[in-house]
Scaffold this active site. Structure first.
Site, PDB file in Angstrom:
ATOM      1  CB  CYS A   1      50.191 -15.673   8.204  1.00  0.00           C
ATOM      2  SG  CYS A   1      49.611 -14.041   7.958  1.00  0.00           S
TER       3      CYS A   1
ATOM      4  CG  ASP B   1      50.993 -13.227  -0.253  1.00  0.00           C
ATOM      5  OD1 ASP B   1      51.074 -14.300   0.302  1.00  0.00           O
ATOM      6  OD2 ASP B   1      52.104 -12.434   0.046  1.00  0.00           O
TER       7      ASP B   1
END
Ligand code: UD1
Length: 422
Positions: free
Chosen positions: A118, A307
């Site tokens: 990511c 997250d």
């Protein structure tokens, strides 16, 4: 390239039941652990997401046999065909770097490309490397590849300078086959690490301190096969809890592990949502008409997970007041903010803080998903934004959310995938 189109509404309410899938972050290290033995691993409750398929492709390139039936993965690495994990496969997913330690521990050699993953700030692997070196590995970096060699890894006393989920998982796996005792200090304590340790113990590893900050591993000569259940995905569950609170809906989540969600549940309750536990594995969220602002600081487990930061930020755009969201785990993890601004949110970023001023009525727009959790946050925002929201580059969402459109549709969302012909 794919897009998701959402027809949102300020009064959109999601209602119904959703089944939470197995944890992406737990299954990836479990798959890497199959390299520690020539026997079969059976992993149950695996999520059918893109990262799992990418990891399997990598395992097959290395010489393992893998097969998914329903949500059970059978995987076996009798030997290896190649000791090299190529850049093509490693760059799409950072967790694939975790194959290095197990291959090194079992075969004495491994060559793995430096990972990508990511786009959320610098994500070094220095702590993984330093730990393996302390265990006697000879490690060099050549042409973008990490090359590691060791006749047999030696147990060592290692203190992580900083809590690292992947680093802890990596060294626990390597230590399981090392000679003698390894002590790991300042370990991360995420449930996904405990799930991995439990699998390793079933395979014959000698581990004490699972889930604690100090883990003792007594190395063994070989490990065997096992059958193991992957824990529920706490981030997927958290995302649906936010969806319930955000849409003032009423959602029942089945197949969860509420104990892993304590920090998220606490913040949602403080914001006004009602969350009830029904039995051991079921949670119900009922959103409140008034959402109260909440300050949130991300931190290692059991703290509030990074997250869930992007998704919670969307909820705070609907709160009646100002919230401060502080991101302490990753730098550059506010890439979703610019996209939320396009939908009309009032958010100002300064360093590691985002000041969210609510309540702003969002209006649909075209946005770009920059990473996995950012794409979840944009879909959530699209649900309550008036009109049409198109989320571009939505492939990111498939890395970690199983059947997200189907699950949201079943709760009443108007959402569809647009397949683009290039
Ligand atoms: C895992 C999760 C990811 C989650 C993150 C933090 C998986 C597959 N991914 O990522 O979803 O966002 O934990 O909860 O489980 N660091 C170093 N040196 C290292 C390793 C890490 O400085 O060698 C730093 C990172 O840059 C970051 C922090 O430590 O600032 C935490 O990273 P880490 O826990 O290792 O994250 P991942 O395991 O990559």
């Amino acid at each position: 390239m794919e897009k998701i189109r959402i027809f949102g509404h300020h009064d959109q309410q999601l209602k119904g039941t959703v089944r939470i899938s197995g944890s992406k972050n737990a299954v990836l290290p479990a798959i890497a652990a199959s390299l520690l033995t020539d026997e079969k691993l059976r992993l149950k409750n695996i999520p059918l997401v893109k990262d799992v398929h990418s990891m399997l492709r990598l395992m097959k390139e290395l010489g393992a046999d893998g097969d998914i039936k329903k949500n059970t993965l059978t995987i076996q690495a009798r030997g290896i065909l190649s000791e090299e994990a190529s850049y093509d496969l490693v760059r799409v997913m950072r967790a694939s770097f975790l194959v290095l330690g197990p291959m090194l521990a079992r075969f004495g050699k491994a060559v793995v490309a430096l990972p990508g993953g990511c786009a959320i700030g610098s994500r070094p692997i220095d702590l993984h490397i330093a730990g393996l070196q302390k265990m006697g590995a000879n490690i060099t970096l050549e042409h973008g590849y990490v090359k590691a060699e060791a006749d047999r890894l030696q147990g060592a006393d290692i203190r992580f300078e900083k809590k690292t989920v992947g680093g802890t998982e990596h060294l626990v796996m390597a230590a399981a086959l090392a000679r003698g005792e390894t002590v790991l200090r300042n370990c991360a304590q995420e449930p996904e690490i405990s799930n991995l340790c439990e699998l390793l113990v079933k395979m014959g590893a000698k581990i004490e301190g699972t889930g604690e900050e100090v883990i003792h591993i007594q190395g063994v000569g070989e490990l065997g096969g096992a059958t193991h259940e992957i824990i529920p995905d706490r981030i997927e569950a958290g995302t649906f809890l936010v969806a319930g609170a955000l849409t003032r809906g009423d959602i029942t989540l089945t197949g969860t592990e509420p104990g892993h969600l304590a920090a998220i549940i606490e913040k949602l309750r403080s914001s006004g949502a009602v969350i009830e536990m029904d039995g051991k594995k079921t949670l119900r969220v009922v959103g409140s008409p008034e959402i109260k602002p909440q300050d949130v600081t991300t931190s290692p487990y059991p703290g509030f997970p990074t997250d869930m930061q992007a998704q919670f930020m969307v909820l705070m755009t609907q709160a009646s007041g100002t919230s401060i969201i502080t991101e302490t785990i990753f730098d550059r993890r506010f890439l979703h903010v610019n996209e939320l601004l396009r939908l009309g949110a009032n958010i100002e970023v300064s360093g590691d803080k985002a000041v969210v001023r609510g309540r702003t009525l969002l209006s649909g727009a075209e946005v770009i998903a920059t990473d996995l959790r950012a794409s979840a946050s944009l879909i959530l925002a699209g649900l309550i934004a008036g009109g049409e929201t198109i989320v571009n580059e939505v492939e990111h969402i498939d890395r970690g959310y199983e059947a997200i459109e189907e699950k949201l549709k079943a709760l009443g969302a108007r959402i569809e995938r647009l397949k683009m012909v290039e």
